[in-house]
Design an enzyme around this catalytic site. Structure first.
Site, short mmCIF file in Angstrom:
data_model
loop_
_atom_site.label_atom_id
_atom_site.label_comp_id
_atom_site.label_asym_id
_atom_site.label_seq_id
_atom_site.Cartn_x
_atom_site.Cartn_y
_atom_site.Cartn_z
N HIS A 57 -26.26 21.19 -21.52
CA HIS A 57 -24.88 20.69 -21.56
C HIS A 57 -24.02 21.47 -22.57
O HIS A 57 -23.15 20.90 -23.24
CB HIS A 57 -24.84 19.19 -21.88
CG HIS A 57 -25.55 18.35 -20.87
ND1 HIS A 57 -24.95 17.93 -19.70
CD2 HIS A 57 -26.81 17.86 -20.83
CE1 HIS A 57 -25.82 17.21 -19.00
NE2 HIS A 57 -26.95 17.16 -19.66
N ASN A 130 -24.94 11.40 -15.76
CA ASN A 130 -24.55 12.58 -14.98
C ASN A 130 -23.63 12.16 -13.84
O ASN A 130 -23.36 10.98 -13.66
CB ASN A 130 -25.80 13.28 -14.41
CG ASN A 130 -26.57 14.07 -15.45
OD1 ASN A 130 -25.98 14.66 -16.35
ND2 ASN A 130 -27.89 14.08 -15.33
N TYR A 340 -32.35 12.99 -27.95
CA TYR A 340 -30.92 13.25 -28.15
C TYR A 340 -30.53 13.12 -29.62
O TYR A 340 -29.85 13.98 -30.17
CB TYR A 340 -30.08 12.32 -27.27
CG TYR A 340 -29.93 12.85 -25.87
CD1 TYR A 340 -31.06 13.08 -25.07
CD2 TYR A 340 -28.68 13.13 -25.33
CE1 TYR A 340 -30.94 13.58 -23.79
CE2 TYR A 340 -28.56 13.63 -24.05
CZ TYR A 340 -29.68 13.85 -23.27
OH TYR A 340 -29.55 14.36 -22.00
#
Length: 484
Positions: A57, A130, A340
């Site tokens: 990303h 997404n 993350y």
């Protein structure tokens, strides 16, 4: 070293790996175990493979806006920002491509990240999804390997179709997402003209402690529009920042993009009897079984003032929850809960949550101190440990996550359901003949550079199992026969 030694996959400290496909969980549906050091090593090392660009990303665009509740669903969740119709919550959204570098084109065929940060009155809530309802894999232990196939060959530094299709053909759970990616929706016309999804299953808990499973769907009010590959290729050459520019200019002129947020809600007990595993992110829930329920509306109405400070330094984690919203046993989600936050601590710093774009609008009281880029008073001279006798902030038991039962052996467990073909086949049969033709042409064009026929034939077999016509047409386009 013998040939036999070279064939054994090991950890970085040389120990043989017994299972590289399934992470260890407490029972078949239990949460992922932190004792799975192989999983933790893979995810932690993966997050540190690029400096300082995002590993995935990397190319993105963002905007500020608000979310407004339009329907009362407090029977299912006690989340404060969803507590009453008409309540508005400020938010920031970052859209992105997945595989390309920061300088790559906006109009490549790739899933789009759809990350939303809600600045709620009980802390930030991040919904990190997404523009597709499913993903290529369903266990986080395979994520570093999957993304490696989407990146560049270590010798040639070129994209590698052999790796892409080799991995997909050996991972049949990817077929559903591959079909979506190769369809018309693989290249959105703009970031405004695509849906968004939380993709994973999450858990909602109401004020009485009753839980439900939930999936999120952002439905674009602009309508879904896609780009023909020829147009996308021309834009990649003429204006590789086309999507970024379109979003900025639309908001600048007051054409504020909006999405209706709907949810599917599944009673807790249905997870044990549903015909697909509801925690498998490669599968969807039928909307006939669990219809979409409107929850609210998201509007983007303000551009960033500084790209780096806001879009680039924005950090999102699916583990950033608020009371009333919790994780499910989805193995891919469980891995992301760690990966993350770990990526942000590495890329932006231990105090990334204190940056203006990430800072909660509610009061923050922690005992975390020091670290890189600490820009506030670092807690001053206040008490810096807990428990303490100095009247410092302490826990509030009412906000403990809802308990849930786990059982079984600690083991590397595969999902119970192995039907990777029904849903992709259903999707193929839903397409019009023109859409099917474009899908097949796209797949054939993407697979032609693959050097080994064995990989092509293995993948054709998956298409055929989803729908015989699907596999036959791809095989014909590649000049190959259907494998027995």
């Amino acid at each position: 070293m013998s040939t036999d030694d070279k064939s054994k996959l090991t950890t970085s400290w040389g120990a043989p790996v017994g299972d590289n496909q399934n992470s260890q969980t407490a029972g078949a549906r239990g949460p992922t175990l932190i004792q799975d050091v192989h999983l933790l090593e893979k995810l932690a090392h993966f997050n540190r493979e690029r400096v300082p660009e995002r590993v995935v990303h990397a190319k993105g665009a963002g905007a500020h806006g608000y979310f407004e509740v339009t329907q009362d669903l407090t029977a299912f969740t006690k989340a404060s920002f969803l507590s009453e119709v008409g309540k508005q919550t400020p938010l920031f959204v970052r859209f992105s491509t997945v595989a390309g570098e920061n300088g790559s084109s906006d109009t490549v065929r790739d899933p789009r990240g759809f990350a939303v940060k809600f600045y709620t009155d009980e802390g930030n809530y991040d919904l990190v999804g997404n523009n597709t309802p499913v993903f290529f894999i369903r266990d986080a232990i395979k994520f570093p390997d999957f993304i490696h196939t989407q990146k560049r060959h270590p010798q040639t530094h070129l994209k590698n179709p052999n790796a892409v299709w080799d991995f997909w053909s050996l991972s049949p759970e990817s077929l559903h997402q591959v079909t979506i990616l190769m369809s018309d929706r693989g290249i959105p016309a703009t970031l405004r003209h695509m849906h968004g999804f939380g993709s994973h299953t999450f858990k909602w808990v109401n004020a009485e402690g009753q839980a439900s499973w939930v999936k999120y769907h952002f439905k674009t009010e602009q309508g879904v529009q896609n780009l023909a590959p020829s147009v996308a290729a021309q834009l990649a050459a003429d204006n590789p920042d086309y999507h970024t520019e379109d979003l900025f200019e639309a908001i600048k002129k007051g054409d504020f993009p909006a999405w209706k947020l709907c949810v599917q809600i599944m009673p807790l007990e249905d997870a044990n009897t549903y015909r697909f595993d509801p925690f498998d992110v490669t599968k969807v829930w039928s909307q006939k079984d669990y219809p979409l329920i409107e929850l609210g509306r998201m509007v983007l109405n303000r551009n960033p003032e500084n790209y780096f400070a806001e879009v680039e330094q924005a950090t999102f984690s699916p583990g950033t929850f608020v009371p009333g919203i919790e994780a499910s046993p989805d193995k891919m989600l469980q891995g992301r809960l760690f990966a993350y936050g770990d990526a942000h601590r590495y890329r932006v710093g231990a105090n990334h949550q204190a940056l203006p774009i990430n800072r909660p609008r509610s009061e923050v009281n922690t005992y975390q101190r020091d670290g890189q880029m600490r820009a506030d008073d670092n807690g001053g001279g206040s008490v810096y440990y807990e428990p303490n006798s100095a009247g410092g902030p302490s826990e509030t038991p009412a906000y403990k996550p809802a308990a849930f039962e786990v059982s079984g052996s600690a083991d590397s467990v595969v999902y119970d359901h192995h039907d990777h073909y029904t849903q992709p086949g259903d999707l193929y049969r839903l397409l019009s003949e023109d859409e099917r033709e474009r899908l097949v042409q796209t797949i054939v064009g993407a697979m032609k550079p693959v050097e080994q026929d064995a990989i092509k034939l293995r993948q054709i077999g998956h298409f055929y199992k989803a729908d015989p016509e699907y596999g036959t047409r791809v095989a014909a386009g590649l000049g190959l026969s259907i494998p027995e």
